[in-house]
Scaffold this active site. Structure first.
Site, short mmCIF file in Angstrom:
data_model
loop_
_atom_site.label_atom_id
_atom_site.label_comp_id
_atom_site.label_asym_id
_atom_site.label_seq_id
_atom_site.Cartn_x
_atom_site.Cartn_y
_atom_site.Cartn_z
N GLY A 46 0.67 -1.10 -0.13
CA GLY A 46 0.18 -0.16 0.02
C GLY A 46 0.71 1.37 -0.21
O GLY A 46 1.80 1.17 0.56
N GLN A 51 3.20 9.71 0.90
CA GLN A 51 4.98 9.24 1.12
C GLN A 51 5.74 9.45 0.03
O GLN A 51 6.57 8.55 -0.24
CB GLN A 51 4.62 7.12 1.31
CG GLN A 51 3.81 7.41 2.67
CD GLN A 51 3.23 5.64 2.88
OE1 GLN A 51 2.60 5.47 1.72
NE2 GLN A 51 4.67 5.06 3.45
N CYS A 93 5.86 0.13 8.03
CA CYS A 93 4.88 1.04 7.01
C CYS A 93 6.82 1.70 6.08
O CYS A 93 7.61 1.75 6.40
CB CYS A 93 4.99 2.56 7.27
SG CYS A 93 4.59 4.06 6.18
N LEU A 94 6.54 1.82 4.33
CA LEU A 94 7.98 2.09 3.63
C LEU A 94 8.23 3.26 4.34
O LEU A 94 9.92 3.92 3.67
CB LEU A 94 6.36 2.53 2.77
CG LEU A 94 6.55 0.93 1.91
CD1 LEU A 94 5.93 1.77 0.11
CD2 LEU A 94 7.63 0.06 1.62
N HIS A 135 -4.86 1.55 7.31
CA HIS A 135 -3.29 1.61 7.40
C HIS A 135 -3.35 2.91 6.42
O HIS A 135 -2.84 4.56 6.95
CB HIS A 135 -2.40 1.01 6.86
CG HIS A 135 -0.90 1.51 7.21
ND1 HIS A 135 -0.17 0.58 8.30
CD2 HIS A 135 0.13 2.58 6.00
CE1 HIS A 135 1.13 1.36 7.42
NE2 HIS A 135 0.78 2.37 6.74
N GLU A 136 -3.64 3.20 5.24
CA GLU A 136 -3.45 4.06 4.02
C GLU A 136 -4.73 5.17 4.52
O GLU A 136 -4.38 6.52 4.42
CB GLU A 136 -3.85 3.37 3.05
CG GLU A 136 -3.40 2.43 1.98
CD GLU A 136 -1.46 2.52 2.79
OE1 GLU A 136 -1.09 4.16 2.38
OE2 GLU A 136 -0.70 1.84 3.36
N HIS A 139 -2.82 7.26 6.96
CA HIS A 139 -1.53 8.71 6.13
C HIS A 139 -2.39 9.59 5.64
O HIS A 139 -2.18 11.06 5.63
CB HIS A 139 -1.35 8.21 4.52
CG HIS A 139 0.14 6.65 5.09
ND1 HIS A 139 1.16 7.45 5.73
CD2 HIS A 139 0.37 5.32 5.41
CE1 HIS A 139 1.58 6.36 6.34
NE2 HIS A 139 1.66 5.49 5.75
#
Ligand code: NI
Length: 171
Positions: A46, A51, A93-94, A135-136, A139
């Site tokens: 995702g 990001q 998380c990236l 999660h997204e 963000h």
């Protein structure tokens, strides 16, 4: 085009992203395509626009990691309209590479979002997909998963990151 992933510490990650009002534009389609490309390159399932430094309410998800095109999801202006149950599992998380912590989330989540052409749709996901939805959307509201862990663990992660920043290993 593959964008570099913005890491924790950059203000864009902690700001509420802006709604999309114009759909189907070349610009938007290109951005969505670039987001998938950047997500696959970073080996994520995702990715939210902040990001890659873009403060817009766009996220892409593919829990098949590029194996199954039918699982590619574009979430524009997504809203969680239903949740059920609970699950606890490791989350990463990236934007916080190498860190993983258990996070409790709803087990089943229904999202309403726009597609890139503006069409409104609803989708329900369970387990990993439900986790990705939460999660997204977080963000896009400027919230990272470490907000959902204990203050003690969060401070530990922050301290480790500060060390990495000092050593120029976090940018
Ligand atoms: Ni993330």
């Amino acid at each position: 085009m593959i964008y570099p992933i913005v890491k924790y510490g950059q203000p864009v990650l902690e700001k509420k992203a802006v709604e999309i009002s114009e759909f189907g534009t070349t610009e938007l389609l290109k951005l969505v395509e670039d987001m998938f490309e950047s997500m696959y390159a970073a080996k994520g399932v995702g990715l939210a626009a902040p990001q890659i430094g873009v403060g817009k309410r766009i996220a892409v998800i593919d829990i098949s990691s590029g194996e199954d095109p039918a699982q590619k999801l574009v979430l524009i202006n997504p809203e969680i309209i239903g949740t059920e149950g609970a699950q606890t599992g490791e989350e990463g998380c990236l934007s916080l590479p190498t860190f993983r912590e258990p996070v409790t989330r709803a087990q089943k989540v229904t999202i309403r979002a726009n597609k890139a052409d503006g069409e409104v749709y609803e989708v329900t996901g369970e387990d990993l997909l439900a986790r990705a939805f939460q999660h997204e959307t977080d963000h896009l509201n400027g919230t990272l998963y470490i907000s959902h862990i204990s203050p003690l663990k969060r401070d530990l992660i922050r301290r480790k990151i500060r060390k990495l920043q000092k050593a120029n290993e976090w940018s």
